[in-house]
Enzyme design. Structure first.
Site, PDB file in Angstrom:
ATOM      1  N   ASP A   8      -4.690   3.608  -2.445  1.00  0.00           N
ATOM      2  CA  ASP A   8      -5.949   3.968  -1.796  1.00  0.00           C
ATOM      3  C   ASP A   8      -6.366   5.374  -2.208  1.00  0.00           C
ATOM      4  O   ASP A   8      -5.589   6.324  -2.077  1.00  0.00           O
ATOM      5  CB  ASP A   8      -5.809   3.925  -0.276  1.00  0.00           C
ATOM      6  CG  ASP A   8      -5.695   2.508   0.262  1.00  0.00           C
ATOM      7  OD1 ASP A   8      -6.428   1.635  -0.237  1.00  0.00           O
ATOM      8  OD2 ASP A   8      -4.887   2.282   1.175  1.00  0.00           O
ATOM      9  N   MET A  64     -12.077  -6.316   3.508  1.00  0.00           N
ATOM     10  CA  MET A  64     -11.381  -5.525   4.519  1.00  0.00           C
ATOM     11  C   MET A  64     -11.273  -6.335   5.810  1.00  0.00           C
ATOM     12  O   MET A  64     -12.259  -6.891   6.284  1.00  0.00           O
ATOM     13  CB  MET A  64     -12.132  -4.220   4.789  1.00  0.00           C
ATOM     14  CG  MET A  64     -12.248  -3.286   3.594  1.00  0.00           C
ATOM     15  SD  MET A  64     -10.638  -2.746   2.949  1.00  0.00           S
ATOM     16  CE  MET A  64      -9.904  -1.950   4.401  1.00  0.00           C
ATOM     17  N   HIS A 103      -0.693  -1.187  -4.438  1.00  0.00           N
ATOM     18  CA  HIS A 103      -2.026  -0.817  -3.962  1.00  0.00           C
ATOM     19  C   HIS A 103      -2.099   0.686  -3.740  1.00  0.00           C
ATOM     20  O   HIS A 103      -1.267   1.266  -3.039  1.00  0.00           O
ATOM     21  CB  HIS A 103      -2.321  -1.554  -2.650  1.00  0.00           C
ATOM     22  CG  HIS A 103      -3.750  -1.523  -2.247  1.00  0.00           C
ATOM     23  ND1 HIS A 103      -4.695  -2.355  -2.795  1.00  0.00           N
ATOM     24  CD2 HIS A 103      -4.404  -0.756  -1.345  1.00  0.00           C
ATOM     25  CE1 HIS A 103      -5.876  -2.118  -2.237  1.00  0.00           C
ATOM     26  NE2 HIS A 103      -5.725  -1.141  -1.365  1.00  0.00           N
ATOM     27  N   MET A 134      -9.086   8.124  -1.153  1.00  0.00           N
ATOM     28  CA  MET A 134     -10.027   8.426  -0.066  1.00  0.00           C
ATOM     29  C   MET A 134     -10.578   9.839  -0.251  1.00  0.00           C
ATOM     30  O   MET A 134      -9.837  10.763  -0.571  1.00  0.00           O
ATOM     31  CB  MET A 134      -9.327   8.319   1.293  1.00  0.00           C
ATOM     32  CG  MET A 134      -8.573   7.032   1.524  1.00  0.00           C
ATOM     33  SD  MET A 134      -7.877   6.961   3.199  1.00  0.00           S
ATOM     34  CE  MET A 134      -6.539   5.790   2.962  1.00  0.00           C
ATOM     35  N   HIS A 167      -7.860   1.176  -5.094  1.00  0.00           N
ATOM     36  CA  HIS A 167      -8.948   0.890  -4.155  1.00  0.00           C
ATOM     37  C   HIS A 167      -9.682   2.199  -3.872  1.00  0.00           C
ATOM     38  O   HIS A 167      -9.152   3.084  -3.205  1.00  0.00           O
ATOM     39  CB  HIS A 167      -8.347   0.285  -2.878  1.00  0.00           C
ATOM     40  CG  HIS A 167      -9.319   0.094  -1.762  1.00  0.00           C
ATOM     41  ND1 HIS A 167      -8.893  -0.205  -0.479  1.00  0.00           N
ATOM     42  CD2 HIS A 167     -10.674   0.137  -1.698  1.00  0.00           C
ATOM     43  CE1 HIS A 167      -9.946  -0.326   0.303  1.00  0.00           C
ATOM     44  NE2 HIS A 167     -11.029  -0.113  -0.409  1.00  0.00           N
ATOM     45  N   SER A 176       0.832  -1.191   0.000  1.00  0.00           N
ATOM     46  CA  SER A 176       0.000   0.000   0.000  1.00  0.00           C
ATOM     47  C   SER A 176       0.873   1.249   0.000  1.00  0.00           C
ATOM     48  O   SER A 176       1.562   1.552   0.981  1.00  0.00           O
ATOM     49  CB  SER A 176      -0.910   0.010   1.230  1.00  0.00           C
ATOM     50  OG  SER A 176      -1.647   1.215   1.270  1.00  0.00           O
ATOM     51  N   ASP A 209      -7.136  -6.772   2.957  1.00  0.00           N
ATOM     52  CA  ASP A 209      -6.498  -5.482   3.232  1.00  0.00           C
ATOM     53  C   ASP A 209      -6.782  -5.077   4.666  1.00  0.00           C
ATOM     54  O   ASP A 209      -7.934  -4.972   5.064  1.00  0.00           O
ATOM     55  CB  ASP A 209      -7.055  -4.436   2.255  1.00  0.00           C
ATOM     56  CG  ASP A 209      -6.441  -3.056   2.433  1.00  0.00           C
ATOM     57  OD1 ASP A 209      -5.534  -2.900   3.259  1.00  0.00           O
ATOM     58  OD2 ASP A 209      -6.887  -2.135   1.721  1.00  0.00           O
ATOM     59  N   MET A 258     -12.037   4.260  -1.923  1.00  0.00           N
ATOM     60  CA  MET A 258     -12.775   4.436  -0.676  1.00  0.00           C
ATOM     61  C   MET A 258     -13.494   5.775  -0.768  1.00  0.00           C
ATOM     62  O   MET A 258     -13.176   6.731  -0.062  1.00  0.00           O
ATOM     63  CB  MET A 258     -11.834   4.374   0.524  1.00  0.00           C
ATOM     64  CG  MET A 258     -11.355   2.979   0.841  1.00  0.00           C
ATOM     65  SD  MET A 258     -10.387   2.880   2.356  1.00  0.00           S
ATOM     66  CE  MET A 258      -8.748   3.094   1.677  1.00  0.00           C
TER      67      MET A 258
END
Length: 218
Positions: A37, A139, A35, A39, A68, A10, A175, A70
């Site tokens: 993220d 998750m 990875h 957000m 990913h 990540s 994750d 979010m």
């Protein structure tokens, strides 16, 4: 069906001041995915990364970008994320009611698509999507919150989802607090893609990757 395992560091946990060096170390260690993220400060409290950051990462590394989302209403963000160069895009089941149209849009762009489930979300909610996805991300902590412990209760869920996948060509990713102990538990339960952040980037990256691989080999 047991698929080939992949480690997906990540980048949120990386040292941004040394990012190029750390990405090179990941590549030299033959890491399979990176990875990323995204957000939005709404679906989760934190704000991190976006299309511009994905575009920059794409120029810095040859690693496939495992993005990913979010974010609330991921359908609003898909065009920008696709254009930025994502190789895999996963979004949360809880964040939209337009699951199928999102998946179809991603796959139509030639990108792998997946669904993410929070710890409290039942896997039955995505049964109808199984023939339209390339990845399921479970998750193992609550998303977007730091300093959490691995939720061992999710292990049974991993087993159920692994059985649900059956012989379909779907990766099962986990994750949240993945280290050299929890990765083995997830592997035994049926997961084959492992996101590791704090553990992997804390200290010697190459040694930590080797530790994760050794745990899987056992």
């Amino acid at each position: 069906m047991r698929r080939e395992y992949k480690i997906s560091p990540s980048v949120f946990a990386a040292d941004l001041g040394s990012l190029k060096i750390q990405l090179a170390e990941l590549e030299n260690s033959h890491i399979e995915l990176l990875h990323v993220d995204v957000m939005d400060g709404h679906f989760v409290e934190r704000i991190a990364f976006g299309a511009d950051h994905i575009r920059a990462l794409k120029k810095m590394t040859k690693l496939p970008l495992d993005v990913h989302l979010m974010v609330q209403n991921p359908e609003v963000h898909l065009d920008a994320i696709i254009a930025a160069g994502a190789d895999i895009i996963t979004f949360h089941q809880e964040a939209t009611t337009r699951h199928l149209s999102c998946l179809q849009k991603i796959r139509k762009a030639g990108i792998k698509a997946g669904i993410v489930l929070n710890p409290g979300t039942c896997e039955d909610s995505i049964k109808y999507l199984l023939d339209d996805i390339d990845m399921i991300l479970l998750m193992t902590v609550n998303p977007g919150e730091g300093g959490q412990h691995f939720l061992t209760s999710v292990l049974e869920k991993i087993k159920r989802v692994h059985n649900l996948i059956g012989n379909r060509a779907i990766d099962l990713e986990v994750d949240g607090s993945i280290d050299n102990k929890t990765i083995k538990l997830c592997h035994e339960a049926g997961a084959n893609v492992y996101v590791s952040g704090g553990y992997l980037f804390n200290g010697n990256i190459s040694e930590n990757i080797a530790s994760l691989r050794q745990a899987l080999a056992k």
